[in-house]
Design a protein around this motif. Structure first.
Motif, PDB file in Angstrom:
ATOM      1  N   ARG A  44       0.814  -1.219   0.000  1.00 30.06           N
ATOM      2  CA  ARG A  44       0.000   0.000   0.000  1.00 30.06           C
ATOM      3  C   ARG A  44       0.845   1.266   0.000  1.00 30.06           C
ATOM      4  N   GLU A  45       2.069   1.190   0.490  1.00 26.43           N
ATOM      5  CA  GLU A  45       2.935   2.364   0.479  1.00 26.43           C
ATOM      6  C   GLU A  45       4.385   1.909   0.588  1.00 26.43           C
ATOM      7  N   VAL A  46       5.263   2.745   0.077  1.00 28.55           N
ATOM      8  CA  VAL A  46       6.700   2.536   0.207  1.00 28.55           C
ATOM      9  C   VAL A  46       7.287   3.798   0.837  1.00 28.55           C
ATOM     10  N   ALA A  78       7.172   6.804  -4.092  1.00 27.94           N
ATOM     11  CA  ALA A  78       7.426   6.486  -2.686  1.00 27.94           C
ATOM     12  C   ALA A  78       7.349   7.751  -1.850  1.00 27.94           C
ATOM     13  N   GLU A  79       7.033   7.577  -0.579  1.00 30.52           N
ATOM     14  CA  GLU A  79       7.133   8.681   0.363  1.00 30.52           C
ATOM     15  C   GLU A  79       8.588   8.782   0.800  1.00 30.52           C
ATOM     16  N   VAL A  80       9.158   9.961   0.746  1.00 27.50           N
ATOM     17  CA  VAL A  80      10.558  10.153   1.104  1.00 27.50           C
ATOM     18  C   VAL A  80      10.635  10.979   2.384  1.00 27.50           C
ATOM     19  N   ILE A  81      11.293  10.429   3.382  1.00 24.58           N
ATOM     20  CA  ILE A  81      11.548  11.161   4.610  1.00 24.58           C
ATOM     21  C   ILE A  81      13.044  11.107   4.888  1.00 24.58           C
ATOM     22  N   THR A  82      13.499  11.935   5.797  1.00 22.07           N
ATOM     23  CA  THR A  82      14.924  11.967   6.113  1.00 22.07           C
ATOM     24  C   THR A  82      15.157  11.598   7.569  1.00 22.07           C
ATOM     25  N   ALA A  83      16.341  11.077   7.832  1.00 24.33           N
ATOM     26  CA  ALA A  83      16.745  10.700   9.183  1.00 24.33           C
ATOM     27  C   ALA A  83      18.266  10.727   9.227  1.00 24.33           C
ATOM     28  N   PRO A  84      18.855  10.731  10.416  1.00 22.72           N
ATOM     29  CA  PRO A  84      20.320  10.678  10.491  1.00 22.72           C
ATOM     30  C   PRO A  84      20.850   9.424   9.793  1.00 22.72           C
ATOM     31  N   PRO A  85      22.078   9.463   9.253  1.00 20.96           N
ATOM     32  CA  PRO A  85      22.642   8.308   8.561  1.00 20.96           C
ATOM     33  C   PRO A  85      23.028   7.198   9.532  1.00 20.96           C
ATOM     34  N   ASN A  86      22.026   6.553  10.055  1.00 22.45           N
ATOM     35  CA  ASN A  86      22.173   5.502  11.058  1.00 22.45           C
ATOM     36  C   ASN A  86      21.071   4.502  10.765  1.00 22.45           C
ATOM     37  N   ARG A  87      21.434   3.262  10.450  1.00 17.67           N
ATOM     38  CA  ARG A  87      20.426   2.317   9.954  1.00 17.67           C
ATOM     39  C   ARG A  87      19.298   2.103  10.952  1.00 17.67           C
ATOM     40  N   GLY A  88      19.646   1.930  12.213  1.00 18.66           N
ATOM     41  CA  GLY A  88      18.599   1.717  13.198  1.00 18.66           C
ATOM     42  C   GLY A  88      17.650   2.896  13.287  1.00 18.66           C
ATOM     43  N   ALA A  89      18.211   4.107  13.284  1.00 20.24           N
ATOM     44  CA  ALA A  89      17.393   5.319  13.355  1.00 20.24           C
ATOM     45  C   ALA A  89      16.544   5.475  12.098  1.00 20.24           C
ATOM     46  N   ALA A 106       9.349   3.191  10.144  1.00 19.02           N
ATOM     47  CA  ALA A 106       8.239   2.489  10.801  1.00 19.02           C
ATOM     48  C   ALA A 106       7.261   3.479  11.414  1.00 19.02           C
ATOM     49  N   ASN A 107       7.780   4.546  11.993  1.00 24.46           N
ATOM     50  CA  ASN A 107       6.909   5.558  12.604  1.00 24.46           C
ATOM     51  C   ASN A 107       6.060   6.269  11.558  1.00 24.46           C
ATOM     52  N   ALA A 108       6.612   6.424  10.346  1.00 24.48           N
ATOM     53  CA  ALA A 108       5.877   7.104   9.276  1.00 24.48           C
ATOM     54  C   ALA A 108       4.896   6.181   8.564  1.00 24.48           C
ATOM     55  N   ALA A 109       5.099   4.874   8.651  1.00 24.08           N
ATOM     56  CA  ALA A 109       4.255   3.907   7.940  1.00 24.08           C
ATOM     57  C   ALA A 109       2.852   3.872   8.534  1.00 24.08           C
ATOM     58  N   ARG A 110       1.854   3.592   7.683  1.00 18.46           N
ATOM     59  CA  ARG A 110       0.460   3.695   8.100  1.00 18.46           C
ATOM     60  C   ARG A 110      -0.315   2.391   8.069  1.00 18.46           C
ATOM     61  N   HIS A 111       0.332   1.288   7.734  1.00 15.97           N
ATOM     62  CA  HIS A 111      -0.418   0.044   7.542  1.00 15.97           C
ATOM     63  C   HIS A 111      -0.012  -1.020   8.565  1.00 15.97           C
ATOM     64  N   PRO A 112      -0.857  -2.066   8.736  1.00 15.95           N
ATOM     65  CA  PRO A 112      -0.662  -3.000   9.854  1.00 15.95           C
ATOM     66  C   PRO A 112       0.503  -3.970   9.710  1.00 15.95           C
TER      67      PRO A 112
END
Length: 231
Positions: free
Chosen positions: A32-34, A54-65, A71-77
């Motif tokens: 449903r979304e990427v 795709a929806e593009v968001i940014t985060a620090p260059p840290n895989r876990g982050a 996951a926080n931005a995702a909207r599906h179960p």
């Protein structure tokens, strides 16, 4: 149904193939979304992801982050975490859907699923590495991040999600899930062998195992990254 989360950093060479493999499942309404989580790319990674829808968001260059932000931005179960240089084989969604149905019915003892590791290179060395990963998976049920991870949102949240670790974020999450609670699917997740070719197949594989051993000995992932020379 499924939100696909892809952490990326300067992935313009591989991201198009990764996204293209998701198109049939998206047309069927299974994906449903990427969400592509960019860690500060200096190439066309964000442009490619945006043009693909795709929806593009940014985060620090840290895989876990990055994974946690996605996951926080995702909207599906259901969440599917996938590397930006990994291509799922055609028809992957059918096996994934079967696993999801069993989990939702409460008839599966597994908490998550991962795909079968493969490399996009010919020759003896890549096949040997693939065989070693399959053996390790059969014995330990602890997949690599390159194999993707399919997990229900409620299960992901239950164990606390990804921690902001610079590496071994996949091992950390699987440990909290329960190593033998990850089902290994037969569908291949074909990863780029570029790093193996650059570093040398056996050197790269040994380095991966060294990091896993350090983690198993409870050496903090940040310390392991420092020993490896990563930031």
């Amino acid at each position: 149904m499924v939100s696909v989360v892809i952490p990326a950093l300067n992935a313009e060479a591989t991201l198009p193939q990764t996204l293209t493999a998701l198109v049939p499942a998206a047309l069927e309404g299974f994906v449903r979304e990427v969400v592509v989580v960019d860690g500060g790319s200096e190439d066309k990674t964000c442009e490619i992801a945006d043009h693909a829808g795709a929806e593009v968001i940014t985060a620090p260059p840290n895989r876990g982050a990055q994974l946690r932000a996605g996951a926080n931005a995702a909207r599906h179960p259901w969440l599917l975490f996938l590397n930006a240089d990994t291509v799922l084989d055609a028809g992957w969604e059918r096996e994934a859907a079967h696993f999801m149905e069993r989990f939702d019915r409460g008839t599966s003892r597994h908490a998550a699923a991962a795909f079968r590791f493969a490399l996009d290179d010919d020759g003896f060395a890549p096949r040997l590495i693939e065989g070693a990963v399959r053996l390790r998976g059969a014995l330990l049920r602890s997949p690599y991040g390159e194999q993707g991870l399919l997990i229900a949102r409620r299960q992901y949240d239950k164990v606390g999600g990804h921690r902001p670790l610079p590496l071994l974020e996949d091992a950390d999450l699987v440990r909290r899930l329960g190593m033998r609670r990850v089902k290994l699917l037969s569908t291949r997740a074909v990863s780029s062998a570029a790093r193996y070719r650059r570093d040398g197949y056996f050197r790269h594989a040994l380095d991966n195992q060294r990091q896993r051993l350090l983690y198993a000995l409870r050496l903090a992932p940040r310390q392991a990254a420092a020993l490896r020379g990563e930031r």
